[in-house]
Design a protein around this motif. Structure first.
Motif, PDB file in Angstrom:
ATOM      1  N   THR A  90      64.727  66.156  17.319  1.00 58.87           N
ATOM      2  CA  THR A  90      65.676  67.028  16.609  1.00 58.87           C
ATOM      3  C   THR A  90      66.056  66.415  15.273  1.00 58.87           C
ATOM      4  O   THR A  90      66.123  67.119  14.249  1.00 58.87           O
ATOM      5  CB  THR A  90      66.938  67.250  17.472  1.00 58.87           C
ATOM      6  N   GLN A  91      66.289  65.118  15.248  1.00 56.98           N
ATOM      7  CA  GLN A  91      66.647  64.441  13.994  1.00 56.98           C
ATOM      8  C   GLN A  91      65.492  64.471  13.006  1.00 56.98           C
ATOM      9  O   GLN A  91      65.695  64.616  11.796  1.00 56.98           O
ATOM     10  CB  GLN A  91      67.079  63.000  14.273  1.00 56.98           C
ATOM     11  N   VAL A  92      64.264  64.339  13.487  1.00 53.86           N
ATOM     12  CA  VAL A  92      63.090  64.404  12.608  1.00 53.86           C
ATOM     13  C   VAL A  92      62.969  65.813  12.032  1.00 53.86           C
ATOM     14  O   VAL A  92      62.664  65.992  10.845  1.00 53.86           O
ATOM     15  CB  VAL A  92      61.814  63.984  13.369  1.00 53.86           C
ATOM     16  N   VAL A  94      65.337  67.911  11.473  1.00 51.40           N
ATOM     17  CA  VAL A  94      66.405  68.112  10.479  1.00 51.40           C
ATOM     18  C   VAL A  94      66.145  67.264   9.231  1.00 51.40           C
ATOM     19  O   VAL A  94      66.552  67.621   8.128  1.00 51.40           O
ATOM     20  CB  VAL A  94      67.778  67.772  11.108  1.00 51.40           C
ATOM     21  N   GLY A  95      65.456  66.149   9.430  1.00 55.61           N
ATOM     22  CA  GLY A  95      65.165  65.280   8.289  1.00 55.61           C
ATOM     23  C   GLY A  95      66.008  64.025   8.275  1.00 55.61           C
ATOM     24  O   GLY A  95      66.006  63.289   7.286  1.00 55.61           O
ATOM     25  N   ASN A  96      66.720  63.734   9.337  1.00 53.61           N
ATOM     26  CA  ASN A  96      67.573  62.545   9.396  1.00 53.61           C
ATOM     27  C   ASN A  96      66.842  61.318   9.927  1.00 53.61           C
ATOM     28  O   ASN A  96      67.402  60.235   9.908  1.00 53.61           O
ATOM     29  CB  ASN A  96      68.794  62.811  10.281  1.00 53.61           C
ATOM     30  N   ALA A  97      65.630  61.470  10.434  1.00 57.56           N
ATOM     31  CA  ALA A  97      64.880  60.340  10.987  1.00 57.56           C
ATOM     32  C   ALA A  97      63.426  60.436  10.555  1.00 57.56           C
ATOM     33  O   ALA A  97      62.922  61.515  10.241  1.00 57.56           O
ATOM     34  CB  ALA A  97      64.975  60.338  12.501  1.00 57.56           C
ATOM     35  N   ASP A 101      59.924  57.046  14.210  1.00 60.94           N
ATOM     36  CA  ASP A 101      60.914  56.920  15.286  1.00 60.94           C
ATOM     37  C   ASP A 101      60.485  57.709  16.516  1.00 60.94           C
ATOM     38  O   ASP A 101      60.762  57.309  17.645  1.00 60.94           O
ATOM     39  CB  ASP A 101      62.290  57.406  14.810  1.00 60.94           C
TER      40      ASP A 101
END
Length: 163
Positions: A90-92, A94-97, A101
């Motif tokens: 989910t973070q990938v 959105v672009g936060n990770a 990872d």
């Protein structure tokens, strides 16, 4: 007509008995004592074997409980690794990770699944060992009682009851 001597011969039997007693020199009593001691030793050996079986069953039972709990922990680790992977994906998205990872989380999940399989295999071995030690010839899973022993009451309550 032929005369036969009477059938009872107490003289001969007592003479043979006296000869036997003189030649025995206590060996018969020694054999009886030895047989008695052998019987006692057999009884003690039986008691030792009984205690060894009880010890083996007890050790196998607690080993089974330990491996069952370890298998439960490994299941929880797999669930945690799945949630962690979903969170990182989910973070990938959105672009936060970073994408790397995700690879690490997938590797953690794969390692957790391997450990889960190993724990399940250990649990199967522990169950088979417990069944073997108890002499149970079935392949049904072992389900121990879920009852727990209550904690001991404080000494003060026992003292109050006594007074």
């Amino acid at each position: 007509m032929i005369r036969r001597p009477p059938r009872s011969t107490p003289l001969y039997s007592s003479a043979a008995s006296d000869v036997y007693k003189r030649q025995d020199t206590g060996q018969r009593d020694a054999r009886v004592g030895q047989a008695r001691r052998s019987a006692f030793a057999s009884e003690y050996g039986l008691g030792n074997e009984r205690q060894a079986v009880i010890l083996n069953v007890t050790e196998s039972y607690y080993n089974f409980l330990r491996t069952r709990e370890l298998a439960r922990v490994r299941d929880e680790q797999v669930k945690r690794a799945i949630k962690n992977l979903e969170a990182i994906k989910t973070q990938v998205a959105v672009g936060n990770a970073a994408q790397s990872d995700t690879l690490q989380a997938e590797a953690d999940l794969a390692n957790a699944e391997v450990e889960q399989l190993q724990a399940q295999a250990d649990l199967d071995v522990a169950q088979a060992t417990l069944r073997n030690v108890m002499g149970v010839a079935t392949y049904d899973p072992i389900t121990p009682a879920q009852e727990t022993v209550p904690p001991p009451s404080p000494i003060r309550s026992w003292r109050d009851r006594a007074v």
